[in-house]
Design a protein around this motif. Structure first.
Motif, PDB file in Angstrom:
ATOM      1  N   ARG A  16      23.183 -15.411  -5.442  1.00 41.41           N
ATOM      2  CA  ARG A  16      22.290 -15.576  -4.289  1.00 41.41           C
ATOM      3  C   ARG A  16      20.905 -15.844  -4.854  1.00 41.41           C
ATOM      4  O   ARG A  16      20.544 -15.362  -5.929  1.00 41.41           O
ATOM      5  CB  ARG A  16      22.286 -14.308  -3.449  1.00 41.41           C
ATOM      6  N   LEU A  17      20.107 -16.577  -4.108  1.00 40.28           N
ATOM      7  CA  LEU A  17      18.800 -17.004  -4.628  1.00 40.28           C
ATOM      8  C   LEU A  17      17.727 -16.783  -3.579  1.00 40.28           C
ATOM      9  O   LEU A  17      17.928 -17.077  -2.394  1.00 40.28           O
ATOM     10  CB  LEU A  17      18.886 -18.492  -4.977  1.00 40.28           C
ATOM     11  N   LYS A  18      16.597 -16.233  -4.035  1.00 35.97           N
ATOM     12  CA  LYS A  18      15.391 -16.184  -3.199  1.00 35.97           C
ATOM     13  C   LYS A  18      14.313 -16.835  -4.029  1.00 35.97           C
ATOM     14  O   LYS A  18      14.090 -16.444  -5.174  1.00 35.97           O
ATOM     15  CB  LYS A  18      15.071 -14.730  -2.853  1.00 35.97           C
ATOM     16  N   ILE A  19      13.641 -17.830  -3.495  1.00 36.13           N
ATOM     17  CA  ILE A  19      12.736 -18.625  -4.333  1.00 36.13           C
ATOM     18  C   ILE A  19      11.462 -18.993  -3.581  1.00 36.13           C
ATOM     19  O   ILE A  19      11.509 -19.247  -2.376  1.00 36.13           O
ATOM     20  CB  ILE A  19      13.487 -19.900  -4.824  1.00 36.13           C
ATOM     21  N   GLY A  20      10.361 -18.968  -4.289  1.00 41.21           N
ATOM     22  CA  GLY A  20       9.090 -19.410  -3.715  1.00 41.21           C
ATOM     23  C   GLY A  20       7.964 -18.457  -4.096  1.00 41.21           C
ATOM     24  O   GLY A  20       8.220 -17.298  -4.463  1.00 41.21           O
ATOM     25  N   PRO A  21       6.703 -18.930  -4.025  1.00 41.55           N
ATOM     26  CA  PRO A  21       5.575 -18.061  -4.392  1.00 41.55           C
ATOM     27  C   PRO A  21       5.602 -16.780  -3.566  1.00 41.55           C
ATOM     28  O   PRO A  21       5.738 -16.831  -2.341  1.00 41.55           O
ATOM     29  CB  PRO A  21       4.348 -18.921  -4.044  1.00 41.55           C
ATOM     30  N   GLY A  22       5.503 -15.637  -4.222  1.00 44.84           N
ATOM     31  CA  GLY A  22       5.513 -14.345  -3.518  1.00 44.84           C
ATOM     32  C   GLY A  22       6.901 -13.729  -3.387  1.00 44.84           C
ATOM     33  O   GLY A  22       7.038 -12.588  -2.943  1.00 44.84           O
ATOM     34  N   ALA A  23       7.956 -14.454  -3.783  1.00 43.94           N
ATOM     35  CA  ALA A  23       9.328 -13.948  -3.567  1.00 43.94           C
ATOM     36  C   ALA A  23       9.558 -12.598  -4.242  1.00 43.94           C
ATOM     37  O   ALA A  23      10.338 -11.772  -3.747  1.00 43.94           O
ATOM     38  CB  ALA A  23      10.354 -14.958  -4.074  1.00 43.94           C
ATOM     39  N   SER A  24       8.854 -12.340  -5.369  1.00 43.69           N
ATOM     40  CA  SER A  24       9.129 -11.088  -6.092  1.00 43.69           C
ATOM     41  C   SER A  24       8.611  -9.869  -5.330  1.00 43.69           C
ATOM     42  O   SER A  24       8.965  -8.742  -5.661  1.00 43.69           O
ATOM     43  CB  SER A  24       8.543 -11.132  -7.509  1.00 43.69           C
ATOM     44  N   ALA A  25       7.790 -10.080  -4.305  1.00 39.75           N
ATOM     45  CA  ALA A  25       7.288  -8.946  -3.513  1.00 39.75           C
ATOM     46  C   ALA A  25       8.349  -8.413  -2.559  1.00 39.75           C
ATOM     47  O   ALA A  25       8.114  -7.409  -1.872  1.00 39.75           O
ATOM     48  CB  ALA A  25       6.042  -9.369  -2.735  1.00 39.75           C
ATOM     49  N   GLU A  26       9.513  -9.061  -2.489  1.00 42.57           N
ATOM     50  CA  GLU A  26      10.553  -8.610  -1.556  1.00 42.57           C
ATOM     51  C   GLU A  26      11.725  -7.928  -2.249  1.00 42.57           C
ATOM     52  O   GLU A  26      12.718  -7.597  -1.609  1.00 42.57           O
ATOM     53  CB  GLU A  26      11.048  -9.810  -0.722  1.00 42.57           C
ATOM     54  N   VAL A  27      11.602  -7.712  -3.568  1.00 40.77           N
ATOM     55  CA  VAL A  27      12.729  -7.125  -4.309  1.00 40.77           C
ATOM     56  C   VAL A  27      13.047  -5.717  -3.799  1.00 40.77           C
ATOM     57  O   VAL A  27      14.220  -5.341  -3.671  1.00 40.77           O
ATOM     58  CB  VAL A  27      12.431  -7.090  -5.831  1.00 40.77           C
ATOM     59  N   GLY A  28      12.002  -4.931  -3.481  1.00 41.75           N
ATOM     60  CA  GLY A  28      12.213  -3.560  -2.996  1.00 41.75           C
ATOM     61  C   GLY A  28      13.020  -3.559  -1.712  1.00 41.75           C
ATOM     62  O   GLY A  28      14.015  -2.830  -1.578  1.00 41.75           O
ATOM     63  N   PHE A  29      12.630  -4.406  -0.786  1.00 43.89           N
ATOM     64  CA  PHE A  29      13.353  -4.515   0.487  1.00 43.89           C
ATOM     65  C   PHE A  29      14.819  -4.877   0.238  1.00 43.89           C
ATOM     66  O   PHE A  29      15.731  -4.265   0.784  1.00 43.89           O
ATOM     67  CB  PHE A  29      12.668  -5.582   1.369  1.00 43.89           C
ATOM     68  N   ASP A  30      15.025  -5.875  -0.635  1.00 44.09           N
ATOM     69  CA  ASP A  30      16.388  -6.362  -0.864  1.00 44.09           C
ATOM     70  C   ASP A  30      17.261  -5.314  -1.552  1.00 44.09           C
ATOM     71  O   ASP A  30      18.431  -5.150  -1.209  1.00 44.09           O
ATOM     72  CB  ASP A  30      16.358  -7.648  -1.710  1.00 44.09           C
ATOM     73  N   LEU A  31      16.680  -4.591  -2.521  1.00 49.35           N
ATOM     74  CA  LEU A  31      17.492  -3.585  -3.221  1.00 49.35           C
ATOM     75  C   LEU A  31      17.752  -2.368  -2.338  1.00 49.35           C
ATOM     76  O   LEU A  31      18.830  -1.780  -2.389  1.00 49.35           O
ATOM     77  CB  LEU A  31      16.804  -3.159  -4.510  1.00 49.35           C
TER      78      LEU A  31
END
Ligand SMILES: NC(=O)c1ccc[n+]([C@@H]2O[C@H](COP(=O)([O-])OP(=O)(O)OC[C@H]3O[C@@H](n4cnc5c(N)ncnc54)[C@H](O)[C@@H]3O)[C@@H](O)[C@H]2O)c1
Ligand SMILES: [Zn+2]
Length: 426
Positions: A16-31
């Motif tokens: 699965r892929l999440k891509i784009g400027p700022g995408a790393s700020a959503e890792v907490g939500f996703d995990l």
């Protein structure tokens, strides 16, 4: 081979892929959504200094997760560095999930930690045979989110962990579908702090992933497999071709700019896309001669200390070592698929003058680029002489898995000639 025996099937897999400027700020939500609680963030000291891994850890905490940062991944992992990382993770676990923030080195270290904190045994049990035991994991791995901070390896989407087995002077890997990260988070903002030398070297890795998968032996040239014999690397195929072509087009516009002005945000974004696309391509098609040669070139380094990398140990970074024999390798493979070689050259440099011999077109486009972005001028410039060539050839011949992906048979004499032509490139 008659039609009944040749392969008709190929496969395609990607995380699965999440891509784009700022995408790393959503890792907490996703995990948090996976139900995981104790998370290990894996990185190396250089990336840790950029602040990115700590920002990811803080954001995991904001989502109610417990985050610990391990910042001792070795730049270009070795059996010793991975064993140390695994021992630390076993001592400080258990873990419900992992986030790798870094280049291929950090992501591959996280893959090894994930494998060996969920499965029993030691690293060498799982390393590809004949170097290691070639064992497959029996227990499921935990979620691994891979957040690349270089634009290069595509490790966030592949099934491999590459390592240097120091005692045997050989680079090899652990390869299993279970190692593929569950989610790749590609945030170009994190790549802006890459030093120019890292951008150049890791960018040559992207380029070679695209060119090698595009010129690989086609999947139809393999003998028909039984379902249980299918491997992630199928040879060149229409789906991998599409990713490779698009990666080349993106690099044509952005590679030089990203090296010369690291703050060129649009070039950084396009390089991040190119790395991802090339990873989706080669991760399913495979790579061949330049990657096979890269292993001994990197593994037998004498005293080379590239700008932009940690200076304590001699090293020839992966992308640099891959690129040094690429021009000669593509001159050698030209006759297997002239159209593909010429098309790749025109995607990469649409306005390049035509060389008198079409075999030289792609090599000439590549060397012009390598010169512009500060890659050393051939294997001589990183310390090898004519007398080292037999050793380098012997090292390449050990990479049979890669050499059999080449579009024509490669003998020791062919490799000798490729290394000779690669002594100096311009
Ligand atoms: N698993 C795979 O599919 C795969 C594919 C190709 C290569 N590899 C492996 O990946 C490794 C190379 O990875 P790489 O080229 O991504 O580089 P890397 O992870 O080795 O990092 C290179 C250097 O750049 C620094 N760095 C990285 N990102 C940075 C940033 N944003 N800001 C500042 N510094 C940064 C690191 O600290 C390090 O010093 C090699 O071991 C290679 O064999 C793996
Ligand atoms: Zn590579």
């Amino acid at each position: 081979m008659n039609a009944a025996q040749s392969e008709t099937i190929y496969t395609y897999a990607a995380p699965r892929l999440k891509i784009g400027p700022g995408a790393s700020a959503e890792v907490g939500f996703d995990l948090a959504a996976t139900g995981a609680h104790r998370i290990l963030v894996v990185t190396d000291p250089g990336v840790a200094r950029s602040g990115g891994p700590q920002r990811v850890a803080d954001q995991l905490t904001e989502h109610g997760l417990e985050a610990t940062v391990y910042d001792q991944a070795h730049v270009e992992p070795t059996d010793d560095s991975l064993a140390a990382a695994v021992a630390w993770a076993r001592d400080n676990g258990p873990w419900d999930g992992f986030v790798a923030v870094g280049g291929g080195s950090s992501i591959d270290t996280a893959k090894a930690i994930n494998l060996l904190t969920t499965n029993s045994g030691e690293l060498m049990d799982y390393v590809n045979a004949p170097v290691g035991g070639g064992q497959a994991p029996t227990q499921p791995l935990k979620p691994l989110v891979a957040v690349p901070t270089t634009t290069g390896t595509g490790s966030e989407s592949t099934t491999i962990c590459v390592l240097d087995v120091l005692s045997q002077h050989v680079k090899t890997g652990i390869s299993h579908a279970a190692l593929r990260p569950t989610l790749a988070v590609v945030d170009p903002d994190l790549t802006i702090s890459q030093p120019a030398g890292v951008t150049a070297s890791s960018g040559m890795d992207i380029l070679c992933h695209a060119l090698e998968s595009y010129t690989a032996k086609p999947y139809t040239a393999y003998a028909k497999k039984h379902p249980h014999e299918r491997v992630p690397y199928c040879g060149a195929n229409p789906i991998a071709d599409m990713w490779a072509e698009k990666a080349l087009t993106l690099m044509a516009g952005s590679f030089r700019s990203a090296v010369h002005d690291g703050h060129d945000v649009s070039a950084r974004y396009e390089m991040a896309l190119a790395a991802t696309f090339a990873g989706f391509g080669f991760g399913n098609a495979g790579v061949h001669i330049p990657h096979a040669n890269a292993y001994p070139i990197a593994g037998r380094v004498k005293d080379f200390h590239p700008v932009g990398y940690p200076q304590e140990e001699a090293m020839i970074p992966h992308g640099m070592s891959v690129s040094l024999t690429a021009p000669a390798a593509f001159r050698f493979t030209f006759d297997a698929s002239p159209d593909r070689h010429l098309r790749a050259a025109s995607l990469l440099a649409p306005d390049a003058p035509k060389t008198p011999d079409p075999r030289d077109q792609l090599p000439s486009v590549l060397t012009a680029l390598m010169r512009d972005i500060g890659i050393p001028n051939g294997i001589a410039a990183v310390g090898y002489t004519e007398s080292d060539i037999p050793d380098l050839v012997e090292g390449s011949l050990k990479q049979q898995r890669l050499l059999t992906t080449a579009p024509r048979e490669v003998t020791a004499d062919d490799l000798t000639e490729i290394f000779r032509q690669s002594a100096t490139l311009w």
